[in-house]
Enzyme design. Structure first.
Site, PDB file in Angstrom:
ATOM      1  N   HIS A   1       0.871  -1.151   0.016  1.00 34.33           N
ATOM      2  CA  HIS A   1      -0.078  -0.003  -0.031  1.00 34.33           C
ATOM      3  C   HIS A   1       0.834   1.200  -0.041  1.00 34.33           C
ATOM      4  O   HIS A   1       0.700   2.277  -0.816  1.00 34.33           O
ATOM      5  CB  HIS A   1      -0.829   0.216   1.152  1.00 34.33           C
ATOM      6  CG  HIS A   1      -1.917  -1.135   1.459  1.00 34.33           C
ATOM      7  ND1 HIS A   1      -1.976  -1.662   2.364  1.00 34.33           N
ATOM      8  CD2 HIS A   1      -2.880  -1.280   0.640  1.00 34.33           C
ATOM      9  CE1 HIS A   1      -3.112  -2.620   2.330  1.00 34.33           C
ATOM     10  NE2 HIS A   1      -3.494  -2.653   1.190  1.00 34.33           N
TER      11      HIS A   1
ATOM     12  N   LYS B   1     -17.890  -6.112   8.671  1.00 31.98           N
ATOM     13  CA  LYS B   1     -16.550  -6.792   8.888  1.00 31.98           C
ATOM     14  C   LYS B   1     -15.967  -6.341  10.240  1.00 31.98           C
ATOM     15  O   LYS B   1     -16.031  -5.467  11.032  1.00 31.98           O
ATOM     16  CB  LYS B   1     -15.622  -6.404   7.835  1.00 31.98           C
ATOM     17  CG  LYS B   1     -15.295  -7.166   6.453  1.00 31.98           C
ATOM     18  CD  LYS B   1     -14.209  -6.975   5.967  1.00 31.98           C
ATOM     19  CE  LYS B   1     -13.970  -7.410   4.372  1.00 31.98           C
ATOM     20  NZ  LYS B   1     -12.954  -6.793   3.727  1.00 31.98           N
TER      21      LYS B   1
ATOM     22  N   ARG C   1      -2.396  -5.712  -8.098  1.00 30.98           N
ATOM     23  CA  ARG C   1      -1.372  -6.761  -7.696  1.00 30.98           C
ATOM     24  C   ARG C   1      -1.007  -7.647  -9.110  1.00 30.98           C
ATOM     25  O   ARG C   1       0.021  -7.801  -9.573  1.00 30.98           O
ATOM     26  CB  ARG C   1      -1.415  -7.459  -6.713  1.00 30.98           C
ATOM     27  CG  ARG C   1      -1.061  -6.744  -5.343  1.00 30.98           C
ATOM     28  CD  ARG C   1      -1.601  -7.389  -4.348  1.00 30.98           C
ATOM     29  NE  ARG C   1      -3.257  -7.476  -4.214  1.00 30.98           N
ATOM     30  CZ  ARG C   1      -3.807  -7.963  -3.425  1.00 30.98           C
ATOM     31  NH1 ARG C   1      -3.327  -8.272  -2.323  1.00 30.98           N
ATOM     32  NH2 ARG C   1      -5.194  -8.222  -3.692  1.00 30.98           N
TER      33      ARG C   1
ATOM     34  N   SER D   1      -2.993  -7.596   3.230  1.00 29.29           N
ATOM     35  CA  SER D   1      -3.100  -7.828   4.838  1.00 29.29           C
ATOM     36  C   SER D   1      -3.285  -8.791   5.397  1.00 29.29           C
ATOM     37  O   SER D   1      -2.682  -9.181   6.419  1.00 29.29           O
ATOM     38  CB  SER D   1      -4.158  -6.456   5.048  1.00 29.29           C
ATOM     39  OG  SER D   1      -3.872  -5.302   4.563  1.00 29.29           O
TER      40      SER D   1
HETATM   41  O1  PNS Z   1      -8.892  -2.850   0.636  1.00 29.94           O
HETATM   42  P1  PNS Z   1     -10.207  -3.200   0.215  1.00 29.94           P
HETATM   43  O2  PNS Z   1     -11.280  -3.964   1.343  1.00 29.94           O
HETATM   44  O3  PNS Z   1     -10.257  -4.249  -1.151  1.00 29.94           O
HETATM   45  O4  PNS Z   1     -10.975  -2.033  -0.273  1.00 29.94           O
HETATM   46  C1  PNS Z   1     -12.471  -2.218  -0.572  1.00 29.94           C
HETATM   47  C2  PNS Z   1     -13.298  -0.568  -0.930  1.00 29.94           C
HETATM   48  C3  PNS Z   1     -13.104  -0.020   0.748  1.00 29.94           C
HETATM   49  C4  PNS Z   1     -12.449  -0.073  -1.962  1.00 29.94           C
HETATM   50  C5  PNS Z   1     -14.670  -0.975  -1.236  1.00 29.94           C
HETATM   51  O5  PNS Z   1     -15.048  -1.950  -0.479  1.00 29.94           O
HETATM   52  C6  PNS Z   1     -15.622   0.278  -1.027  1.00 29.94           C
HETATM   53  O6  PNS Z   1     -15.084   1.399  -1.684  1.00 29.94           O
HETATM   54  N1  PNS Z   1     -16.503   0.246   0.018  1.00 29.94           N
HETATM   55  C7  PNS Z   1     -17.253   1.288   0.383  1.00 29.94           C
HETATM   56  C8  PNS Z   1     -18.707   0.974  -0.002  1.00 29.94           C
HETATM   57  C9  PNS Z   1     -19.004   1.420  -1.537  1.00 29.94           C
HETATM   58  O7  PNS Z   1     -18.679   2.473  -2.120  1.00 29.94           O
HETATM   59  N2  PNS Z   1     -19.518   0.178  -2.337  1.00 29.94           N
HETATM   60  C10 PNS Z   1     -19.723   0.363  -3.655  1.00 29.94           C
HETATM   61  C11 PNS Z   1     -18.524   0.083  -4.534  1.00 29.94           C
HETATM   62  S1  PNS Z   1     -18.419  -1.666  -4.340  1.00 29.94           S
END
Ligand code: PNS
Length: 162
Positions: A17, A41, A90, A128
C-alpha cells in the site's frame, strides 16, 4: 488541482500500500488515503488504529492525508472534491473485482475516474491477510509492513497462545 482518493480497508497497511501511496503522491496534487469503517466486517484493528498507523507511515509526505469513511465511497469522494479514485493492481486476478468496483462507482458518479496503478513486483504477493496470518503464528513481518505496524501486530498477538 487534482485530488485523488486511495480507499481501502488497510487492516493493516502494508509496504505494498505504501508503495502505491508514495508513487501516487508524485502524480496527484493531493492524495487522501480513505480507511473504510465497514460495519459488516470485524477488523483486527479499529478504524482509528488503522488511520494512526497510516499517518505514522506517511508522516514525511506533505500532500497526503488520512481519513476514515463509511457508507459509499463515491459520496465520500464527492464531499472531498475528489475526481480520481486510485486502486493498486497486484495481479491479473485482481482485475475482475477491481473492474466491478470501478464500473459500479462510475455508474453512480460518472465524473469520478478510477485509476489503477500496478503494484511494484516486490510486493505483488503481499496483502493484509497474509501479513496477519504470519504475525498471528509468530512469523517475522519485517520488510512487509512499516515498523509501527510490525510493533502493533506483535502487541496484538502477544497474548494469543500459539
Ligand atoms: O481494501 P479493500 O477491502 O479491497 O477495499 C475495498 C473498498 C474500500 C475500496 C470498497 O469496499 C469500498 O469502496 N467500499 C465502500 C462502499 C461502496 O462504495 N461500495 C460500492 C462500490 S463496490
Amino acid at each position: 488541482m487534482i485530488v485523488a482518493i486511495y480507499p481501502g480497508s488497510f487492516d493493516p497497511i502494508t509496504n505494498g500500500h505504501l508503495d502505491i501511496i508514495d508513487r501516487a503522491r508524485k502524480i496527484f496534487d493531493h492524495l487522501i488515503v480513505a480507511v473504510l469503517q465497514n460495519p459488516n466486517k470485524v477488523p483486527l484493528f479499529s478504524a482509528e488504529e488503522r488511520k494512526r498507523m497510516i499517518e505514522e507511515a506517511v508522516a514525511d509526505f506533505s500532500n497526503v492525508e488520512v481519513e476514515v469513511f463509511d457508507g459509499l465511497l463515491v459520496h465520500f469522494a464527492r464531499s472531498r472534491g475528489c475526481r480520481v479514485i486510485l486502486r493498486g493492481l497486484r495481479a491479473i486476478s485482481d482485475y475482475e473485482y477491481e473492474t466491478q468496483i470501478a464500473l459500479t462507482n462510475r455508474k453512480m458518479a460518472p465524473e469520478i475516474e478510477t485509476v489503477f496503478l500496478p503494484t511494484s513486483t516486490e510486493y505483488s504477493y503481499l496483502n493484509s491477510t497474509v501479513v496477519k496470518e504470519i504475525a498471528r503464528f509468530g512469523g517475522c513481518v519485517r520488510g512487509l509492513v512499516p515498523p509501527g505496524v510490525e510493533r502493533r501486530l506483535r502487541e496484538k498477538f502477544s497474548s494469543v497462545s500459539r
